[in-house]
Design a protein around this motif. Structure first.
Motif, PDB file in Angstrom:
ATOM      1  N   ARG A   1       6.880  19.193 -12.939  1.00 20.07           N
ATOM      2  CA  ARG A   1       7.574  19.218 -14.226  1.00 20.07           C
ATOM      3  C   ARG A   1       6.752  18.592 -15.336  1.00 20.07           C
ATOM      4  NH1 ARG A   1      13.377  16.709 -13.627  1.00 20.07           N
ATOM      5  NH2 ARG A   1      13.479  17.556 -15.743  1.00 20.07           N
ATOM      6  N   MET A   2       5.899  17.635 -15.005  1.00 17.70           N
ATOM      7  CA  MET A   2       5.083  16.973 -16.029  1.00 17.70           C
ATOM      8  C   MET A   2       3.767  17.690 -16.303  1.00 17.70           C
ATOM      9  SD  MET A   2       5.664  12.909 -15.273  1.00 17.70           S
ATOM     10  CE  MET A   2       5.128  13.009 -13.560  1.00 17.70           C
ATOM     11  N   SER A   3       3.527  18.807 -15.634  1.00 18.34           N
ATOM     12  CA  SER A   3       2.285  19.547 -15.867  1.00 18.34           C
ATOM     13  C   SER A   3       2.325  20.236 -17.225  1.00 18.34           C
ATOM     14  CB  SER A   3       2.070  20.579 -14.763  1.00 18.34           C
ATOM     15  OG  SER A   3       3.074  21.569 -14.810  1.00 18.34           O
ATOM     16  N   ALA A   4       1.174  20.703 -17.658  1.00 18.69           N
ATOM     17  CA  ALA A   4       1.070  21.342 -18.974  1.00 18.69           C
ATOM     18  C   ALA A   4       1.418  22.822 -18.943  1.00 18.69           C
ATOM     19  CB  ALA A   4      -0.357  21.165 -19.510  1.00 18.69           C
TER      20      ALA A   4
ATOM     21  N   LEU B   1      16.703  27.466  -8.679  1.00 17.95           N
ATOM     22  CA  LEU B   1      16.353  26.573  -9.777  1.00 17.95           C
ATOM     23  C   LEU B   1      17.589  26.149 -10.557  1.00 17.95           C
ATOM     24  CD1 LEU B   1      13.109  28.340 -11.047  1.00 17.95           C
ATOM     25  CD2 LEU B   1      13.252  26.135  -9.898  1.00 17.95           C
ATOM     26  N   PHE B   2      18.540  27.064 -10.736  1.00 18.65           N
ATOM     27  CA  PHE B   2      19.762  26.716 -11.447  1.00 18.65           C
ATOM     28  C   PHE B   2      20.548  25.637 -10.705  1.00 18.65           C
ATOM     29  CE2 PHE B   2      19.774  30.788 -13.978  1.00 18.65           C
ATOM     30  CZ  PHE B   2      19.834  30.162 -15.206  1.00 18.65           C
ATOM     31  N   SER B   3      20.560  25.728  -9.375  1.00 19.42           N
ATOM     32  CA  SER B   3      21.363  24.796  -8.584  1.00 19.42           C
ATOM     33  C   SER B   3      20.604  23.548  -8.175  1.00 19.42           C
ATOM     34  CB  SER B   3      21.856  25.502  -7.312  1.00 19.42           C
ATOM     35  OG  SER B   3      20.767  25.894  -6.491  1.00 19.42           O
ATOM     36  N   MET B   4      19.340  23.432  -8.536  1.00 22.14           N
ATOM     37  CA  MET B   4      18.515  22.354  -8.015  1.00 22.14           C
ATOM     38  C   MET B   4      18.792  21.052  -8.750  1.00 22.14           C
ATOM     39  SD  MET B   4      14.426  22.365  -7.392  1.00 22.14           S
ATOM     40  CE  MET B   4      14.041  22.456  -9.125  1.00 22.14           C
ATOM     41  N   ASP B   5      18.909  19.995  -7.973  1.00 16.89           N
ATOM     42  CA  ASP B   5      19.038  18.642  -8.492  1.00 16.89           C
ATOM     43  C   ASP B   5      17.996  17.792  -7.771  1.00 16.89           C
ATOM     44  OD1 ASP B   5      19.675  16.230  -9.534  1.00 16.89           O
ATOM     45  OD2 ASP B   5      21.766  16.222  -8.910  1.00 16.89           O
ATOM     46  N   PRO B   6      16.840  17.512  -8.407  1.00 18.22           N
ATOM     47  CA  PRO B   6      15.780  16.774  -7.724  1.00 18.22           C
ATOM     48  C   PRO B   6      16.197  15.388  -7.271  1.00 18.22           C
ATOM     49  CG  PRO B   6      14.960  17.794  -9.743  1.00 18.22           C
ATOM     50  CD  PRO B   6      16.450  17.907  -9.768  1.00 18.22           C
TER      51      PRO B   6
ATOM     52  N   ALA C   1      15.805  29.758 -16.000  1.00 13.18           N
ATOM     53  CA  ALA C   1      16.013  28.678 -15.037  1.00 13.18           C
ATOM     54  C   ALA C   1      14.828  27.711 -15.022  1.00 13.18           C
ATOM     55  CB  ALA C   1      16.249  29.256 -13.646  1.00 13.18           C
ATOM     56  N   MET C   2      13.628  28.257 -15.091  1.00 19.46           N
ATOM     57  CA  MET C   2      12.450  27.392 -15.099  1.00 19.46           C
ATOM     58  C   MET C   2      12.384  26.576 -16.386  1.00 19.46           C
ATOM     59  SD  MET C   2       9.965  26.413 -13.197  1.00 19.46           S
ATOM     60  CE  MET C   2       9.707  27.691 -11.960  1.00 19.46           C
ATOM     61  N   SER C   3      12.810  27.155 -17.494  1.00 21.34           N
ATOM     62  CA  SER C   3      12.831  26.402 -18.752  1.00 21.34           C
ATOM     63  C   SER C   3      13.776  25.216 -18.656  1.00 21.34           C
ATOM     64  CB  SER C   3      13.268  27.327 -19.906  1.00 21.34           C
ATOM     65  OG  SER C   3      12.352  28.385 -20.083  1.00 21.34           O
ATOM     66  N   VAL C   4      14.919  25.409 -18.006  1.00 22.43           N
ATOM     67  CA  VAL C   4      15.866  24.305 -17.834  1.00 22.43           C
ATOM     68  C   VAL C   4      15.255  23.217 -16.960  1.00 22.43           C
ATOM     69  CG1 VAL C   4      18.102  23.675 -16.866  1.00 22.43           C
ATOM     70  CG2 VAL C   4      17.878  25.774 -18.202  1.00 22.43           C
ATOM     71  N   GLN C   5      14.592  23.600 -15.879  1.00 10.83           N
ATOM     72  CA  GLN C   5      14.025  22.611 -14.970  1.00 10.83           C
ATOM     73  C   GLN C   5      12.856  21.857 -15.601  1.00 10.83           C
ATOM     74  OE1 GLN C   5      14.952  21.400 -12.041  1.00 10.83           O
ATOM     75  NE2 GLN C   5      16.800  22.653 -12.156  1.00 10.83           N
TER      76      GLN C   5
ATOM     77  N   THR D   1      16.262  25.492 -24.721  1.00  8.66           N
ATOM     78  CA  THR D   1      16.486  26.921 -24.955  1.00  8.66           C
ATOM     79  C   THR D   1      17.981  27.174 -25.034  1.00  8.66           C
ATOM     80  OG1 THR D   1      16.193  29.141 -24.024  1.00  8.66           O
ATOM     81  CG2 THR D   1      16.377  27.336 -22.470  1.00  8.66           C
ATOM     82  N   THR D   2      18.370  28.033 -25.949  1.00 10.55           N
ATOM     83  CA  THR D   2      19.775  28.393 -26.100  1.00 10.55           C
ATOM     84  C   THR D   2      20.148  29.448 -25.044  1.00 10.55           C
ATOM     85  OG1 THR D   2      19.123  30.033 -27.753  1.00 10.55           O
ATOM     86  CG2 THR D   2      19.795  27.861 -28.557  1.00 10.55           C
TER      87      THR D   2
END
Length: 458
Positions: A81-84, A149-154, A225-229, A234-235
């Motif tokens: 998640r912290m990658s560029a 990805l939508f259901s993922m909670d790290p 989903a990836m944008s949320v993670q 994003t709207t």
């Protein structure tokens, strides 16, 4: 080259695995010649197409999910998640890289199917089927990865139950893919044309169009989903557009206007359940939504808004004009307007119950308690109060049953909810709303204000 794609290729395409896949496929081909000496090429052609579908769909989905699950299990997802990388680069890197070994096996099966198709004179049919399998499998990869990805909670570690559910899901997927392969084979042989929005088109053209559209919608969902993670604001325009496009694709197979409206509302209700069950429903997210709305930060509000209220509002917007038309010209035997409005309120109640338990400040899944409450309201309590006639207070849809029986006997003209069903539904919604507000106030941090005393910052 995309760093994530290169990393996944390094993990998936090791030298030993590159040798293992063609060796197993070669042994399967030898078995075909040993079992079917009369027409081995025809059997090899069919077997290659079936293995292509199973390899691309089942093994590919398992690999796509593993590309995310392994990151959580090894606690390296925060580094990702912290990658560029942008959400799109991360998404297609995992989508293609994580499933590269499955596509490697599918490519070998494709080569065998095409060569044998040339030898038996079925090249055109082979190319069409291969294209259909590839597009359908890629769309399935996108949808499965986006759902994960939508259901993922790290913050929640992977448990044995989630692994067991994954295994069971993959076994069911194998059965479904096998049935789809057999069903499509019979469809393509027996049916020459099909109707979609009144257009008579070749069956293969419809299937290829639907597979391509599903792939595009899957890519859109995966990007969202990836944008949320990755915490990229994003709207929810992608969810609205994707839901509307999926409904247009599916409702086109329904012949008449009333069934199309009914199918649209039902699909949006299913989308509401899907979004409510998968998305994170934590208190912090809802506090952000309420705080942004209170201070006029509308873009931030939409960026944090969960998706299930949007699907529910879309269903309501479709129902309102249809309600007026159906009340003016009711269908014989049933008054669809009140029935669907009650069903829509039923969906709102179910999602509200799930939200009530999701707001708890612990790591337990809200699904178990939600199913228990729904069992009490939908089966146990109505059974206890059935003889007294108070069952619709707990399960309002039961209010349709007496009217249905009397309509069969000629005593009632329309199936319509009774007054007790409406009272029960409204009472449940009021109590549920009060419970959700109480849950918010219970979990919210307290702040002391010099003028107004203690207050709740949303």
């Amino acid at each position: 080259m995309n760093p994530e794609f290169r990393r996944q290729l390094t993990l998936e395409l090791t030298p030993s695995r590159l040798v293992l896949m063609p060796s197993i496929l070669l042994l399967l081909g030898i078995c075909v010649f040993a079992v079917e000496p009369q027409e081995p090429l025809v059997m090899l052609h069919k077997g290659a197409l079936v293995i292509l579908a199973l390899m691309a769909a089942c093994v590919g989905c398992f690999s796509a999910l593993a590309s995310v699950n392994d990151e959580i299990k090894e606690r390296t997802w925060d580094q990702q998640r912290m990658s560029a990388l942008s959400p799109w680069s991360m998404a297609w890197g995992k989508l293609l890289g994580g499933t590269s070994y499955a596509w490697y096996g599918a490519l070998l099966c494709t080569a065998v199917a095409v060569i044998v198709g040339i030898l038996i004179g079925r090249l055109a049919e082979t190319i069409e089927v291969v294209a259909l399998w590839i597009l359908g499998a890629a769309a399935l990869h996108c949808s499965m990865l986006a759902s994960r990805l939508f259901s993922m909670d790290p913050s929640r570690p992977s448990t044995r139950s989630s692994t067991f559910l994954l295994i069971v899901g993959m076994l069911m997927l194998v059965q479904v893919v096998g049935s789809v392969v057999i069903g499509l084979d019979g469809l393509m042989k027996n049916a020459q044309t099909g109707s979609w929005w009144g257009l008579q088109l070749p069956v293969m053209s419809i299937l290829l169009f639907l597979s391509t559209a599903s792939l595009l919608l899957g890519l859109l969902a995966l990007w969202r989903a990836m944008s949320v993670q990755l915490s990229v604001p994003t709207t929810p325009w992608a969810w609205v557009l994707g839901s509307a496009a999926a409904i247009v694709l599916l409702v086109g197979f329904v012949p008449d206007t009333e069934p199309r409206v009914l199918a649209t509302i039902c699909l949006l209700m299913l989308a509401t359940y899907y979004a409510a069950g998968l998305e994170n429903q934590g208190a912090q997210r809802w506090r952000t939504v309420l705080y942004s709305a209170q201070h006029g930060q509308w873009r931030r509000m939409w960026q944090n808004m969960p998706l299930w209220p949007i699907s529910w509002c879309m269903a309501l917007l479709v129902l309102l004009p249809a309600y007026v038309v159906w009340n003016a010209n009711p269908l014989p035997g049933v008054n669809l307007g009140p029935v669907l409005l009650l069903a829509l309120l039923h969906v709102l109640r179910d999602c509200g119950i799930y939200l009530f338990f999701a707001l708890r400040n612990n790591y337990r899944s809200p699904l178990g308690m939600t199913m228990l409450v729904l069992f009490l309201l939908g089966a146990l309590l109505p059974g206890i109060f059935w003889s007294s006639g108070l069952a619709p207070l707990f399960e309002p849809m039961i209010g349709l049953v007496p009217d249905f029986k009397s309509s069969l006997q000629g005593g009632a003209k329309h199936i319509t909810p009774g007054a007790l069903a409406w009272v029960g539904m409204l009472l449940q919604l009021v109590l549920l709303g009060a419970g959700i507000v109480w849950r918010f106030r219970q979990m919210a941090p307290k702040a002391v204000d010099a003028t107004f005393g203690e207050k709740w910052p949303l």
